[in-house]
Design a protein around this motif. Structure first.
Motif, mmCIF file in Angstrom:
data_model
loop_
_atom_site.group_PDB
_atom_site.id
_atom_site.type_symbol
_atom_site.label_atom_id
_atom_site.label_comp_id
_atom_site.label_asym_id
_atom_site.label_seq_id
_atom_site.Cartn_x
_atom_site.Cartn_y
_atom_site.Cartn_z
ATOM 1 N N TRP A 228 5.908 50.237 -21.478
ATOM 2 C CA TRP A 228 6.837 50.494 -21.362
ATOM 3 C C TRP A 228 8.173 49.641 -22.567
ATOM 4 O O TRP A 228 8.280 49.576 -21.888
ATOM 5 C CB TRP A 228 7.244 50.546 -19.817
ATOM 6 N N THR A 229 7.039 49.180 -23.498
ATOM 7 C CA THR A 229 7.583 47.984 -24.796
ATOM 8 C C THR A 229 7.732 49.030 -25.885
ATOM 9 O O THR A 229 6.555 49.245 -26.012
ATOM 10 C CB THR A 229 6.967 46.928 -24.575
ATOM 11 N N PRO B 135 11.652 53.600 -16.495
ATOM 12 C CA PRO B 135 10.444 53.593 -15.447
ATOM 13 C C PRO B 135 11.006 52.001 -14.719
ATOM 14 O O PRO B 135 10.119 51.392 -13.744
ATOM 15 C CB PRO B 135 9.010 53.635 -16.389
ATOM 16 N N HIS B 136 11.002 51.243 -15.713
ATOM 17 C CA HIS B 136 11.611 49.849 -15.027
ATOM 18 C C HIS B 136 12.869 50.041 -13.921
ATOM 19 O O HIS B 136 12.937 49.144 -13.161
ATOM 20 C CB HIS B 136 12.604 49.269 -16.468
ATOM 21 N N ASN C 186 13.955 63.633 -16.001
ATOM 22 C CA ASN C 186 13.348 62.660 -16.592
ATOM 23 C C ASN C 186 14.034 61.853 -16.689
ATOM 24 O O ASN C 186 13.809 60.968 -17.462
ATOM 25 C CB ASN C 186 13.006 62.951 -17.721
ATOM 26 N N ARG C 187 15.772 61.317 -15.983
ATOM 27 C CA ARG C 187 15.688 60.168 -15.690
ATOM 28 C C ARG C 187 16.157 59.539 -14.188
ATOM 29 O O ARG C 187 15.716 59.930 -14.001
ATOM 30 C CB ARG C 187 17.372 60.403 -16.874
ATOM 31 N N LEU C 188 16.894 58.498 -14.569
ATOM 32 C CA LEU C 188 16.729 58.090 -12.854
ATOM 33 C C LEU C 188 18.557 58.916 -12.139
ATOM 34 O O LEU C 188 19.062 58.996 -13.234
ATOM 35 C CB LEU C 188 17.071 56.563 -12.327
ATOM 36 N N ILE C 189 18.286 59.526 -10.737
ATOM 37 C CA ILE C 189 18.942 59.243 -9.749
ATOM 38 C C ILE C 189 19.425 58.168 -9.165
ATOM 39 O O ILE C 189 18.360 57.803 -8.202
ATOM 40 C CB ILE C 189 18.336 60.458 -8.798
ATOM 41 N N HIS C 190 20.444 57.825 -8.922
ATOM 42 C CA HIS C 190 20.668 56.575 -8.535
ATOM 43 C C HIS C 190 21.235 56.652 -6.479
ATOM 44 O O HIS C 190 21.577 58.306 -6.242
ATOM 45 C CB HIS C 190 22.146 55.931 -8.724
#
Length: 460
Positions: free
Chosen positions: A194-195, A291-292, A305-309
């Motif tokens: 993921w880099t 992903p991190h 396709n993104r983060l849900i907090h």
């Protein structure tokens, strides 16, 4: 026309709000959710988080050994951010030079018309605010450098070295991160998959046995010993997000989050350097952050396709900091998002570009070369998104998400706990969100009359 636009244009619906029948129906749904949550070991009142957003205070969130998103890193290749992503020059590869120029001209015309006709969301006031929020990239260049800005190590100032256990060091790091402005923070191991192979600045990214980050014209060399990644979350101004496809909704909000994020992660990096360790703060140049962030326990992957907090929903920006400071890692979390997104689909319904999937289940099959394979997701059509964003400054998906709420009330905590414990009520909860007009677009003209908290961030 999306439901959001329909509701915004329907003044009678806005005035009346909900019908009596719908109100009783909603009360029944809420009652069912509250009843379900009271059967658990703790009460709903215990779900109110403290400032550090400790998972233990949000009892319905489970720490898990494995993220709810499935990964197969053997299928993941280091991605060329410069050419493959739609954020940079790669966008032209997908749409063509002429189309990109035409779109840029259309965007310029919209801004000019907004000035001349004083269009809410595009007026002189709005454009001035969006510019002020992101006024200088030179600021980022200073705060995001990989070498010390003014920090001096313990050795340089004649102090004993900082030598705590990874667990204590992680505690100190998180306290400092919150004190320096982030809303939440997680720690995990760096995944080289993921880099990026080539960063957004066009330089190759390599790893080697060196003591410090080496910056060269054509490459960046990262020490092998820098293997911990800290992910910092900065929320965006919530009331402005609901102003939808305007410079308030998508220009001011993103610009402000990136400037605040640059300061906060730069300050955290200086804190780490002052303890005698290397720190490399980044934005979208070096690491794939989502992903991190999931591995660091900040949330789950949503339909977009993104983060849900759990508290800041999709209304967030993420900032990674790589370090060689020994730090204990966080665990991924599960609060029911993956199952809820299968039913909800509100972000897809409200996407004017049609770039978010309506498939019930996530898939391994990517949408296009702008997606990096190796995880199971609802892959988005990023080209359509960028095409729309180049004019509209859209934030519809972030605004529409049922997790995007202003206040962390007991009712909202009950609903979140219900989603976390069972998927049986997911369809009703998504409908209830519509019924009470959450996520409905707001008139940007009225934003200038609101009583706003600092930076538009509501404390939880």
């Amino acid at each position: 026309m999306s439901k959001k636009k329909q509701a915004t244009n329907n003044t009678e619906a806005t005035k009346v709000g909900v019908s009596r029948r719908d109100l009783f129906k909603g009360a029944g749904i809420l009652g069912a959710g509250a009843l379900l949550t009271t059967t658990t070991a703790k009460t709903v009142s215990a779900a109110t988080p403290n400032k550090s957003l400790d998972v233990s205070d949000r009892w319905y969130i489970k720490k898990v050994s494995k993220a709810t998103t499935e990964y197969d890193l053997s299928k993941t290749q280091r991605f060329n951010e410069r050419e493959g992503s739609v954020r940079g020059p790669g966008y032209q590869n997908y749409v063509g030079e002429e189309k990109e120029k035409e779109r840029a001209e259309a965007a310029r015309e919209i801004r000019e018309r907004g000035l001349k006709e004083n269009i809410p969301g595009w007026s002189l006031l709005d454009q001035a605010l969006a510019h002020a929020a992101g006024y200088s990239s030179r600021f980022n260049n200073v705060m995001l450098q990989s070498s010390p800005i003014s920090a001096r190590t313990p050795e340089e100032i004649g102090a004993p070295p900082y030598n705590e256990t990874p667990e204590v060091a992680a505690k100190h790091l998180k306290r400092a991160a919150i004190a320096l402005g982030c809303a939440d923070v997680g720690i995990t191991a760096l995944r080289r998959e993921w880099t990026y192979s080539v960063g957004g600045d066009g330089r190759k990214i390599e790893f080697a046995d060196v003591d410090q980050v080496i910056e060269e014209d054509d490459r960046r060399i990262i020490p092998n010993k820098m293997n911990n990644i800290i992910v910092v979350l900065i929320p965006q101004p919530l009331d402005a997000i609901h102003c939808g496809q305007t410079l308030l909704g998508g220009g001011y909000t993103g610009n402000l989050a990136y400037r605040l994020g640059a300061w906060t992660e730069g300050a955290i990096a200086e804190f780490i350097r002052s303890l005698g360790y290397n720190a490399m703060p980044e934005q979208n140049n070096t690491f794939i952050t989502v992903p991190h962030a999931i591995e660091a326990g900040l949330g789950e992957l949503g339909r977009h396709n993104r983060l849900i907090h759990p508290d800041y929903s999709m209304n967030n920006r993420l900032f990674p900091i790589l370090t060689d400071m020994p730090l204990a890692h966080d665990q991924p979390i599960d609060f029911g998002v993956q199952e809820f997104c299968k039913t909800c689909m509100k972000c897809a319904e409200e996407c004017p570009a049609g770039c978010i999937s309506f498939d019930r289940d996530p898939t391994w099959e990517i949408k296009g070369p702008w997606n990096n394979p190796g995880h199971k997701a609802w892959f988005e059509d990023a080209v359509k998104c960028r095409w729309n964003m180049s004019i509209e400054n859209c934030a519809n998906c972030q605004s529409a998400c049922p997790y995007t709420k202003k206040n962390h009330t007991k009712i909202h905590a009950a609903v979140k706990a219900t989603i976390a414990k069972t998927s049986a009520f997911n369809g009703m909860i998504a409908s209830m969100d519509d019924m009470f007009a959450y996520g409905i677009g707001k008139d940007p003209k009225n934003w200038w009359d609101l009583d706003l908290p600092r930076f538009g961030h509501y404390e939880l």
